[in-house]
Design a protein around this motif. Structure first.
Motif, short mmCIF file in Angstrom:
data_model
loop_
_atom_site.label_atom_id
_atom_site.label_comp_id
_atom_site.label_asym_id
_atom_site.label_seq_id
_atom_site.Cartn_x
_atom_site.Cartn_y
_atom_site.Cartn_z
N GLY A 49 0.79 -1.22 0.00
CA GLY A 49 0.00 0.00 0.00
C GLY A 49 0.83 1.28 0.00
N ILE A 50 2.10 1.15 -0.32
CA ILE A 50 3.03 2.29 -0.31
C ILE A 50 3.32 2.72 -1.74
N GLY A 51 3.45 4.03 -1.95
CA GLY A 51 3.82 4.56 -3.25
C GLY A 51 5.13 5.31 -3.15
N THR A 52 5.44 6.09 -4.16
CA THR A 52 6.66 6.90 -4.14
C THR A 52 6.31 8.35 -4.39
N ILE A 53 7.19 9.21 -3.98
CA ILE A 53 7.05 10.63 -4.24
C ILE A 53 8.45 11.18 -4.50
N THR A 84 15.88 6.83 1.04
CA THR A 84 15.73 7.38 -0.31
C THR A 84 16.37 6.46 -1.34
N ILE A 85 15.94 6.65 -2.58
CA ILE A 85 16.60 6.01 -3.72
C ILE A 85 16.89 7.11 -4.72
N ASN A 86 18.15 7.21 -5.11
CA ASN A 86 18.58 8.19 -6.10
C ASN A 86 18.75 7.47 -7.44
N PHE A 87 17.97 7.89 -8.44
CA PHE A 87 18.04 7.34 -9.78
C PHE A 87 18.97 8.22 -10.61
N ILE A 88 19.94 7.61 -11.29
CA ILE A 88 20.89 8.34 -12.13
C ILE A 88 20.54 8.02 -13.59
N TYR A 89 20.32 9.07 -14.39
CA TYR A 89 19.84 8.92 -15.77
C TYR A 89 20.83 9.47 -16.79
N SER A 90 20.71 8.92 -17.98
CA SER A 90 21.39 9.45 -19.15
C SER A 90 20.41 9.30 -20.32
N VAL A 91 20.33 10.32 -21.15
CA VAL A 91 19.47 10.25 -22.34
C VAL A 91 20.36 10.51 -23.55
N GLU A 92 20.28 9.58 -24.49
CA GLU A 92 21.13 9.73 -25.68
C GLU A 92 20.31 9.58 -26.95
N LYS A 93 20.82 10.22 -28.00
CA LYS A 93 20.23 10.06 -29.32
C LYS A 93 20.66 8.72 -29.88
N LYS A 94 20.00 8.32 -30.95
CA LYS A 94 20.29 7.04 -31.59
C LYS A 94 21.77 6.90 -31.95
N CYS A 95 22.41 8.02 -32.30
CA CYS A 95 23.82 8.00 -32.69
C CYS A 95 24.75 7.82 -31.49
N THR A 105 15.54 11.88 -6.84
CA THR A 105 15.52 11.18 -5.57
C THR A 105 14.08 10.95 -5.18
N ILE A 106 13.76 9.70 -4.87
CA ILE A 106 12.40 9.39 -4.43
C ILE A 106 12.44 8.88 -2.99
N VAL A 107 11.32 9.05 -2.33
CA VAL A 107 11.10 8.46 -1.01
C VAL A 107 9.82 7.64 -1.10
N SER A 108 9.67 6.70 -0.21
CA SER A 108 8.41 5.95 -0.17
C SER A 108 7.39 6.76 0.61
N PHE A 109 6.16 6.68 0.17
CA PHE A 109 5.13 7.54 0.75
C PHE A 109 3.84 6.77 0.92
N ASP A 110 3.30 6.85 2.11
CA ASP A 110 2.03 6.24 2.44
C ASP A 110 0.95 7.28 2.12
N LYS A 112 -2.27 6.95 1.93
CA LYS A 112 -3.46 6.87 2.79
C LYS A 112 -3.27 7.70 4.06
N ASN A 113 -2.11 7.58 4.68
CA ASN A 113 -1.84 8.30 5.93
C ASN A 113 -1.06 9.60 5.72
N LYS A 114 -0.74 9.89 4.45
CA LYS A 114 -0.05 11.14 4.08
C LYS A 114 1.25 11.34 4.85
N LYS A 115 2.13 10.30 4.80
CA LYS A 115 3.41 10.43 5.48
C LYS A 115 4.46 9.54 4.80
N VAL A 116 5.70 9.94 4.98
CA VAL A 116 6.83 9.16 4.48
C VAL A 116 6.88 7.85 5.26
#
Length: 132
Positions: A49-53, A84-95, A105-110, A112-116
């Motif tokens: 029942g937990i999501g992310t924010i 927390t979880i820190n996602f590291i991204y790279s976006v590249e063209k086809k070439c 950076t995301i945290v898990s968030f409840d 229903k109870n409006k809290k981390v």
């Protein structure tokens, strides 16, 4: 590493004729959504029942992106910490040219109870298996 392909559409283009700066965060989010979908989850429900924010975001612009460009959005690695979880991204063209880099950076968030809350253990283990 996890990646998805993306084709730049007219809604991504701004008045300058290239991709708008705000679209970078949408590309990052789409990669996360697809990663979670691969795990059978959603951002709003990662288990127990937990999501992310999103807590934080950084974008580094390396080049312009135009209508019709084919992109690869890559989640290069994860930095998992206690709350927390820190996602590291790279976006590249086809070439192979990198046009964006960044992190969120995301945290898990409840919602229903409006809290981390704690990340579900199963969720963390599934992510670790993909990013070994």
């Amino acid at each position: 590493m996890f990646s998805i392909d993306y084709k730049v559409t007219i809604s991504d283009i701004n008045y300058g004729g290239h991709m708008g700066n705000e679209r970078a965060l949408l590309l990052f989010q789409q990669a996360r959504i697809d990663l979670f979908k691969k795990l059978g989850l959603e951002e709003i429900n990662i288990g127990d029942g937990i999501g992310t924010i999103q807590k934080d975001a950084h974008v580094y612009y390396k080049g312009e992106v135009y209508l019709g460009d084919s992109l690869r959005i890559i989640i290069k690695k994860l930095e998992m910490k206690k709350a927390t979880i820190n996602f590291i991204y790279s976006v590249e063209k086809k070439c192979g040219k990198i046009v964006l880099e960044g992190s969120t950076t995301i945290v898990s968030f409840d919602y229903k109870n409006k809290k981390v809350s704690k990340f579900p253990e199963k969720f963390l283990k599934n992510l670790e298996n993909i990013f070994k």
